[in-house]
Design a protein around this motif. Structure first.
Motif, mmCIF file in Angstrom:
data_model
loop_
_atom_site.group_PDB
_atom_site.id
_atom_site.type_symbol
_atom_site.label_atom_id
_atom_site.label_comp_id
_atom_site.label_asym_id
_atom_site.label_seq_id
_atom_site.Cartn_x
_atom_site.Cartn_y
_atom_site.Cartn_z
ATOM 1 N N PRO A 45 -13.097 -8.014 -4.437
ATOM 2 C CA PRO A 45 -14.152 -7.121 -4.936
ATOM 3 C C PRO A 45 -13.591 -5.873 -5.598
ATOM 4 C CG PRO A 45 -14.704 -7.930 -2.740
ATOM 5 C CD PRO A 45 -13.295 -8.368 -3.011
ATOM 6 N N GLU A 46 -12.507 -5.333 -5.043
ATOM 7 C CA GLU A 46 -11.910 -4.131 -5.622
ATOM 8 C C GLU A 46 -11.330 -4.405 -7.011
ATOM 9 O OE1 GLU A 46 -12.463 -3.642 -1.406
ATOM 10 O OE2 GLU A 46 -11.419 -5.203 -2.530
ATOM 11 N N ALA A 47 -10.718 -5.593 -7.192
ATOM 12 C CA ALA A 47 -10.190 -5.956 -8.506
ATOM 13 C C ALA A 47 -11.312 -6.107 -9.520
ATOM 14 C CB ALA A 47 -9.379 -7.245 -8.406
ATOM 15 N N VAL A 48 -12.428 -6.688 -9.108
ATOM 16 C CA VAL A 48 -13.585 -6.802 -9.991
ATOM 17 C C VAL A 48 -14.102 -5.409 -10.345
ATOM 18 C CG1 VAL A 48 -15.937 -7.680 -10.220
ATOM 19 C CG2 VAL A 48 -14.190 -9.076 -9.104
ATOM 20 N N GLY A 49 -14.070 -4.506 -9.364
ATOM 21 C CA GLY A 49 -14.493 -3.127 -9.627
ATOM 22 C C GLY A 49 -13.656 -2.462 -10.691
ATOM 23 N N ILE A 50 -12.336 -2.696 -10.662
ATOM 24 C CA ILE A 50 -11.470 -2.146 -11.711
ATOM 25 C C ILE A 50 -11.902 -2.683 -13.073
ATOM 26 C CG2 ILE A 50 -9.120 -2.142 -12.643
ATOM 27 C CD1 ILE A 50 -8.110 -2.150 -9.744
ATOM 28 N N ARG A 85 -11.708 5.007 -4.028
ATOM 29 C CA ARG A 85 -10.957 5.652 -2.948
ATOM 30 C C ARG A 85 -9.971 6.626 -3.583
ATOM 31 N NH1 ARG A 85 -8.567 0.561 -0.153
ATOM 32 N NH2 ARG A 85 -8.966 -0.359 -2.201
ATOM 33 N N VAL A 86 -10.017 7.850 -3.134
ATOM 34 C CA VAL A 86 -9.243 8.906 -3.781
ATOM 35 C C VAL A 86 -7.799 8.863 -3.313
ATOM 36 C CG1 VAL A 86 -9.033 11.388 -4.138
ATOM 37 C CG2 VAL A 86 -11.300 10.342 -3.919
ATOM 38 N N PRO A 137 -11.746 0.474 -5.926
ATOM 39 C CA PRO A 137 -10.337 0.671 -6.252
ATOM 40 C C PRO A 137 -9.842 2.050 -5.812
ATOM 41 C CG PRO A 137 -11.704 0.868 -8.212
ATOM 42 C CD PRO A 137 -12.601 0.400 -7.120
ATOM 43 N N ILE A 138 -8.514 2.153 -5.702
ATOM 44 C CA ILE A 138 -7.862 3.434 -5.425
ATOM 45 C C ILE A 138 -7.514 4.076 -6.760
ATOM 46 C CG2 ILE A 138 -5.879 4.555 -4.330
ATOM 47 C CD1 ILE A 138 -5.688 2.080 -2.504
ATOM 48 N N PHE A 139 -7.796 5.368 -6.905
ATOM 49 C CA PHE A 139 -7.409 6.024 -8.153
ATOM 50 C C PHE A 139 -6.466 7.189 -7.897
ATOM 51 C CE2 PHE A 139 -11.015 8.943 -7.392
ATOM 52 C CZ PHE A 139 -10.420 10.163 -7.729
ATOM 53 N N THR A 140 -5.566 7.382 -8.843
ATOM 54 C CA THR A 140 -4.623 8.490 -8.860
ATOM 55 C C THR A 140 -4.582 9.036 -10.274
ATOM 56 O OG1 THR A 140 -3.256 7.433 -7.159
ATOM 57 C CG2 THR A 140 -2.225 9.182 -8.446
ATOM 58 N N VAL A 141 -4.573 10.342 -10.422
ATOM 59 C CA VAL A 141 -4.529 10.959 -11.746
ATOM 60 C C VAL A 141 -3.165 11.610 -11.956
ATOM 61 C CG1 VAL A 141 -5.538 12.710 -13.265
ATOM 62 C CG2 VAL A 141 -7.016 11.341 -11.788
#
Length: 227
Positions: A45-50, A85-86, A137-141
């Motif tokens: 599901p997380e990959a689909v979210g990306i 997810r931050v 998904p996990i995101f990083t900036v």
């Protein structure tokens, strides 16, 4: 909503999007990418979210080029459906509120557009109670200097889909590549945009090297997404 010219063939192929979304947005512009996932049901599901986040970024870019507030509103709706997810770094550069602010600027004060924007904001303010995208998904900036590479390693699980995306602020083109522990390239997206994505299924557990390449002459902020 002026959407007739939007083509999602590239995103559909590389992200494994559902036929319903493809039909809704239309288009067919096939582009071959390395390491495609043949079975969309293998995606977490997380990959689909990306995939949905990247499609929202592509739709938003299309809307900016054509001055279409409707495209920005739809992109904001799509983005708001995906929890995130931050990780580390600054706040995300691609958010529903920012897209809706852009849509408001393009609307030229037309009441119908402003009403649609308000309704999407109101719906988004309620948050995401449950989602088909799992925990998201996990995101990083990160900031990437001009003509520079930001690289990092991830530990991949054997036989499981690994999806990484990088969404830039639009100032420059960004490429993305993946290498296995031997240094061999297992996926590369050099499509000349600012939202590259790679999806692979490593045959065995091990280290995968991710390189995000800024091809432009100015620095850029990049929102990195992983499952």
């Amino acid at each position: 909503m002026m959407m007739a010219g939007f083509k999602l063939g590239r995103s559909a192929r590389r992200l494994g999007l559902g036929l319903g979304l493809i039909a809704a947005l239309a288009g067919a512009s096939p582009v071959e990418v390395s390491a495609p996932v043949q079975d969309p049901s293998a995606l977490s599901p997380e990959a689909v979210g990306i995939g949905q986040v990247v499609t929202a970024a592509e739709l938003a870019a299309w809307g900016r080029r054509r001055g279409d507030p409707g495209a920005l509103i739809l992109a904001a709706r799509m983005l708001g459906e995906v929890p995130v997810r931050v990780g580390e770094g600054e706040a995300p550069i691609l958010t529903p509120d920012r897209l809706l602010d852009e849509a408001a600027s393009l609307s030229l004060g037309q009441p119908a557009w402003l009403d649609a924007i308000d309704r999407v904001r109101e719906h988004g303010s309620r948050g995401v109670d449950s989602s088909s995208f799992g925990e998201g998904p996990i995101f990083t900036v990160k900031e990437v200097r001009a003509r520079a590479v930001y690289g990092f390693n991830v530990q991949a699980r054997g036989g499981e889909v690994l999806r990484i995306a990088a969404i830039g602020d639009g100032d420059t083109n960004i490429d993305l590549s993946m290498r296995d522990a031997s240094g061999a390239v297992i996926c590369r997206d050099g499509s000349g945009d600012h939202y590259p994505v790679c999806t692979v299924v490593p045959p065995r557990a091990g280290t995968v090297r991710i390189d995000i390449i800024n091809r432009g002459d100015v620095w850029t902020k990049v929102q990195i997404l992983s499952n």
